[in-house]
Design a protein around this motif. Structure first.
Motif, PDB file in Angstrom:
ATOM      1  N   HIS A 367      10.288  38.225  -5.122  1.00 54.84           N
ATOM      2  CA  HIS A 367       8.830  38.270  -5.195  1.00 54.84           C
ATOM      3  C   HIS A 367       8.182  36.925  -5.499  1.00 54.84           C
ATOM      4  O   HIS A 367       6.959  36.801  -5.355  1.00 54.84           O
ATOM      5  CB  HIS A 367       8.401  39.273  -6.269  1.00 54.84           C
ATOM      6  CG  HIS A 367       8.927  40.648  -6.028  1.00 54.84           C
ATOM      7  ND1 HIS A 367       8.557  41.414  -4.949  1.00 54.84           N
ATOM      8  CD2 HIS A 367       9.830  41.401  -6.725  1.00 54.84           C
ATOM      9  CE1 HIS A 367       9.190  42.577  -4.990  1.00 54.84           C
ATOM     10  NE2 HIS A 367       9.972  42.589  -6.062  1.00 54.84           N
ATOM     11  N   ALA A 388      10.021  34.680 -15.385  1.00 54.52           N
ATOM     12  CA  ALA A 388       8.665  34.716 -14.827  1.00 54.52           C
ATOM     13  C   ALA A 388       8.670  34.178 -13.409  1.00 54.52           C
ATOM     14  O   ALA A 388       9.377  33.211 -13.094  1.00 54.52           O
ATOM     15  CB  ALA A 388       7.713  33.895 -15.702  1.00 54.52           C
ATOM     16  N   GLY A 393       2.542  39.713  -8.490  1.00 56.83           N
ATOM     17  CA  GLY A 393       2.363  40.409  -9.764  1.00 56.83           C
ATOM     18  C   GLY A 393       2.465  41.929  -9.621  1.00 56.83           C
ATOM     19  O   GLY A 393       2.558  42.473  -8.513  1.00 56.83           O
ATOM     20  N   ILE A 394       2.437  42.594 -10.769  1.00 57.77           N
ATOM     21  CA  ILE A 394       2.540  44.069 -10.810  1.00 57.77           C
ATOM     22  C   ILE A 394       1.315  44.606 -11.520  1.00 57.77           C
ATOM     23  O   ILE A 394       1.007  44.174 -12.644  1.00 57.77           O
ATOM     24  CB  ILE A 394       3.814  44.514 -11.546  1.00 57.77           C
ATOM     25  CG1 ILE A 394       5.061  43.982 -10.837  1.00 57.77           C
ATOM     26  CG2 ILE A 394       3.874  46.038 -11.646  1.00 57.77           C
ATOM     27  CD1 ILE A 394       6.351  44.280 -11.564  1.00 57.77           C
ATOM     28  N   ARG A 399       3.479  49.091 -14.402  1.00 57.99           N
ATOM     29  CA  ARG A 399       4.463  48.273 -15.111  1.00 57.99           C
ATOM     30  C   ARG A 399       5.554  49.083 -15.805  1.00 57.99           C
ATOM     31  O   ARG A 399       6.606  48.545 -16.128  1.00 57.99           O
ATOM     32  CB  ARG A 399       3.746  47.372 -16.116  1.00 57.99           C
ATOM     33  CG  ARG A 399       2.966  46.274 -15.415  1.00 57.99           C
ATOM     34  CD  ARG A 399       2.214  45.379 -16.379  1.00 57.99           C
ATOM     35  NE  ARG A 399       1.457  44.378 -15.640  1.00 57.99           N
ATOM     36  CZ  ARG A 399       0.618  43.506 -16.193  1.00 57.99           C
ATOM     37  NH1 ARG A 399       0.441  43.524 -17.525  1.00 57.99           N
ATOM     38  NH2 ARG A 399      -0.032  42.636 -15.461  1.00 57.99           N
ATOM     39  N   ILE A 440       6.815  44.348 -19.342  1.00 58.02           N
ATOM     40  CA  ILE A 440       6.277  43.433 -18.342  1.00 58.02           C
ATOM     41  C   ILE A 440       4.932  42.913 -18.812  1.00 58.02           C
ATOM     42  O   ILE A 440       4.119  43.667 -19.349  1.00 58.02           O
ATOM     43  CB  ILE A 440       6.145  44.142 -16.972  1.00 58.02           C
ATOM     44  CG1 ILE A 440       7.527  44.550 -16.449  1.00 58.02           C
ATOM     45  CG2 ILE A 440       5.445  43.243 -15.959  1.00 58.02           C
ATOM     46  CD1 ILE A 440       7.484  45.350 -15.178  1.00 58.02           C
ATOM     47  N   GLU A 441       4.708  41.614 -18.581  1.00 54.78           N
ATOM     48  CA  GLU A 441       3.426  41.009 -18.885  1.00 54.78           C
ATOM     49  C   GLU A 441       2.913  40.254 -17.661  1.00 54.78           C
ATOM     50  O   GLU A 441       3.674  39.945 -16.731  1.00 54.78           O
ATOM     51  CB  GLU A 441       3.554  40.033 -20.075  1.00 54.78           C
ATOM     52  CG  GLU A 441       3.908  40.719 -21.387  1.00 54.78           C
ATOM     53  CD  GLU A 441       4.051  39.717 -22.523  1.00 54.78           C
ATOM     54  OE1 GLU A 441       3.919  38.501 -22.244  1.00 54.78           O
ATOM     55  OE2 GLU A 441       4.282  40.156 -23.670  1.00 54.78           O
ATOM     56  N   ASP A 442       1.620  39.927 -17.675  1.00 58.90           N
ATOM     57  CA  ASP A 442       1.005  39.182 -16.582  1.00 58.90           C
ATOM     58  C   ASP A 442       1.336  37.704 -16.724  1.00 58.90           C
ATOM     59  O   ASP A 442       1.304  37.147 -17.827  1.00 58.90           O
ATOM     60  CB  ASP A 442      -0.515  39.406 -16.617  1.00 58.90           C
ATOM     61  CG  ASP A 442      -1.165  38.989 -15.318  1.00 58.90           C
ATOM     62  OD1 ASP A 442      -0.451  38.431 -14.455  1.00 58.90           O
ATOM     63  OD2 ASP A 442      -2.383  39.213 -15.168  1.00 58.90           O
ATOM     64  N   ASN A 443       1.656  37.043 -15.613  1.00 53.22           N
ATOM     65  CA  ASN A 443       2.003  35.621 -15.642  1.00 53.22           C
ATOM     66  C   ASN A 443       0.876  34.743 -15.102  1.00 53.22           C
ATOM     67  O   ASN A 443       0.916  33.537 -15.274  1.00 53.22           O
ATOM     68  CB  ASN A 443       3.281  35.374 -14.825  1.00 53.22           C
ATOM     69  CG  ASN A 443       3.888  34.025 -15.105  1.00 53.22           C
ATOM     70  OD1 ASN A 443       3.953  33.589 -16.245  1.00 53.22           O
ATOM     71  ND2 ASN A 443       4.324  33.341 -14.046  1.00 53.22           N
ATOM     72  N   THR A 447       4.529  37.668 -12.432  1.00 52.30           N
ATOM     73  CA  THR A 447       4.984  38.659 -13.404  1.00 52.30           C
ATOM     74  C   THR A 447       5.953  38.014 -14.382  1.00 52.30           C
ATOM     75  O   THR A 447       6.759  37.155 -14.008  1.00 52.30           O
ATOM     76  CB  THR A 447       5.689  39.833 -12.680  1.00 52.30           C
ATOM     77  OG1 THR A 447       4.777  40.428 -11.767  1.00 52.30           O
ATOM     78  CG2 THR A 447       6.182  40.870 -13.666  1.00 52.30           C
ATOM     79  N   ARG A 448       5.871  38.437 -15.623  1.00 52.93           N
ATOM     80  CA  ARG A 448       6.822  38.017 -16.653  1.00 52.93           C
ATOM     81  C   ARG A 448       7.623  39.240 -17.090  1.00 52.93           C
ATOM     82  O   ARG A 448       7.069  40.169 -17.669  1.00 52.93           O
ATOM     83  CB  ARG A 448       6.086  37.427 -17.856  1.00 52.93           C
ATOM     84  CG  ARG A 448       5.419  36.105 -17.571  1.00 52.93           C
ATOM     85  CD  ARG A 448       4.380  35.765 -18.631  1.00 52.93           C
ATOM     86  NE  ARG A 448       4.912  35.784 -19.975  1.00 52.93           N
ATOM     87  CZ  ARG A 448       5.525  34.742 -20.578  1.00 52.93           C
ATOM     88  NH1 ARG A 448       5.662  33.611 -19.908  1.00 52.93           N
ATOM     89  NH2 ARG A 448       5.983  34.843 -21.801  1.00 52.93           N
ATOM     90  N   LEU A 449       8.907  39.265 -16.782  1.00 57.14           N
ATOM     91  CA  LEU A 449       9.817  40.317 -17.222  1.00 57.14           C
ATOM     92  C   LEU A 449      10.463  39.874 -18.534  1.00 57.14           C
ATOM     93  O   LEU A 449      11.095  38.809 -18.584  1.00 57.14           O
ATOM     94  CB  LEU A 449      10.889  40.588 -16.172  1.00 57.14           C
ATOM     95  CG  LEU A 449      10.418  41.400 -14.958  1.00 57.14           C
ATOM     96  CD1 LEU A 449      11.403  41.270 -13.818  1.00 57.14           C
ATOM     97  CD2 LEU A 449      10.250  42.851 -15.347  1.00 57.14           C
TER      98      LEU A 449
END
Length: 464
Positions: A367, A388, A393-394, A399, A440-443, A447-449
């Protein structure tokens, strides 16, 4: 022998065992109460008899003190009383009619206390086989001391107690039998909901796990048991549905590469002159690699579902990250930045943790647009691993859903180049088995896993 009896008893029905236990308790209780009643009544009647004898002796003593006593003591309402007035030398000065002309019968000394103690005597003439309660009272003067003896037979007391004992010996078993029957009936009524639940449970099959047991209206043990069974059925139903969905999704995912392989090989077999193996072979290899990865993921999930014991030991998580990053760089032209990876030692299964890092990187590779950033640091007793990417993004609503098996978002499906939708599910299962967490967070963008694991020494305490 005792073991055989216990084995036989354990095979009896619950209703029979409860009834038998209740019958034994009732029999012991009633028998004990009957014995206590007889003992108490005997003591009470004997005390009354002693008091009557004492009162009679005191009356005779008053007469003796006033020199109004004759050779024969007149009878009272207790005509069966045996009375003797004895002087200091043991001579009988007066007696009741039933002891007329007899020598001294009572040999125990008179009590010096204010309340004379009664004695049990036997073998009084003409009543050899009877038992008497006798008291001795001092009378007369210091120069002419006398002793007044009065005895009353215990025959009436013994006869009454004998009748009472006979009645109790007959009545107690009858009452126990009656109460046992009542307990049997009420036990059957009380266990009827259990039998109903058993019958309902027997009708539930693996294809009909949506059914539930009837919960009794009373908030008691049976109601809680039925509720617990329904909760269990709910969990079994959910697990079965997940398993069926998993099997259906696995079959669907396997069908695609197998169909591609079959179609390409069938065309090549039917038209060998037009088959371009230099073009077909790489495509077939890609499909077999995809199929191999899917099968590996399915096997890994099956092992996780079986909850095997992890081969836990001290692991340098940073070394695993470095090794997986090197391998990922060989498969992509994207930038993978690992400068933020610091030392972190955890307790866990090295192969399983390597699978976690590999799946996180694979997901980012599919991705990411231009780069992937990997960081690892320890904070407050935990190791925090972040992978990241700068992809699309997701959405926040999805999430949690992406950690479900075979879940791929629509745009991910369009861009996917071989993902099975199992990678993140495997990550979460492995991390959970290590007492960690994933989210999961927004980057911005991307995306930040994030994976959080207990550091070495903390996982043992977390398991407790």
């Amino acid at each position: 022998m005792a073991a055989a009896v216990r084995s036989w008893w354990s095979r009896r029905s619950l209703r029979l065992r409860l009834t038998a236990a209740a019958a034994l308790v009732m029999a012991a209780g009633l028998a004990g109460a009957a014995v206590l009643l007889v003992v108490w009544l005997h003591g009470s009647l004997i005390a009354g008899l002693d008091q009557t004898a004492l009162q009679r002796a005191q009356v005779v003593a008053v007469d003796a003190d006033s020199n109004q006593i004759s050779a024969e003591v007149p009878a009272t309402s207790h005509a069966e009383a045996a009375v003797q007035v004895v002087d200091g030398k043991g001579n009988v000065l007066a007696s009741s009619a039933n002891l007329r002309g007899l020598p001294r019968v009572f040999t125990f000394p008179a009590s010096s206390s204010g309340t004379p103690r009664a004695h049990t005597v036997h073998d009084i003439p003409e009543h050899e086989h009877g038992t008497w309660r006798a008291v001795g009272v001092r009378a007369g003067t210091a120069g002419n001391p006398l002793t007044v003896y009065v005895a009353l037979p215990t025959e009436s007391v013994d006869h009454g107690l004998s009748q009472l004992t006979t009645g109790l010996a007959t009545g107690v078993p009858a009452v126990v039998a009656l109460l046992t029957g009542v307990v049997w009936l009420f036990t059957g009524r009380a266990l009827r909901p259990v039998d109903a639940m058993r019958a309902q449970t027997a009708e539930i099959t693996e294809s009909d796990l949506g059914r539930r047991l009837d919960v009794p209206p009373a908030d008691d043990a049976l109601g809680r048991l039925a509720t617990t069974f329904n909760d269990l059925l709910g969990r079994l139903d959910a697990a079965t549905r997940r398993q069926r969905r998993f099997i259906a999704d696995a079959a669907h995912e396997l069908r695609s590469p197998l169909s591609t392989l079959h179609t390409r090989l069938e065309v090549a077999d039917q038209h060998p002159e037009s088959a371009h193996w230099q073009t077909i072979a790489p495509e077939l290899l890609r499909e077999t690699e995809r199929l191999n990865r899917l099968v590996d993921d399915l096997l890994r999930l099956a092992r996780l579902d079986a909850r095997p014991r992890l081969r836990t030991r001290s692991v340098d998580l940073d070394e695993i990250v470095f090794a997986e990053v090197r391998e990922a760089r060989d498969r992509t032209g994207l930038v993978i930045d690992q400068h933020a990876v610091g030392a972190a030692r955890v307790s866990g299964d090295e192969d399983a943790l390597a699978s976690v890092v590999r799946n996180l990187l694979d997901n980012a590779l599919r991705h990411a647009a231009t780069r992937i950033d990997v960081s690892l640091r320890t904070l407050h007793g935990t190791a925090r691993l972040v992978v990241a990417d700068d992809g699309p993004g997701i959405p926040g609503a999805d999430r949690e859903r992406v950690f479900d098996r075979f879940t791929r978002l629509d745009d991910a499906r369009a861009r996917d180049t071989g993902g099975s939708g199992l990678g993140l599910a495997i990550v979460r299962d492995i991390v959970t088995a290590h007492h960690g967490s994933t989210h999961i967070e927004d980057n911005r963008p991307g995306t930040r896993l994030i994976v959080v694991l207990p550091v070495e020494g903390r996982i043992a305490r977390a398991s407790r």
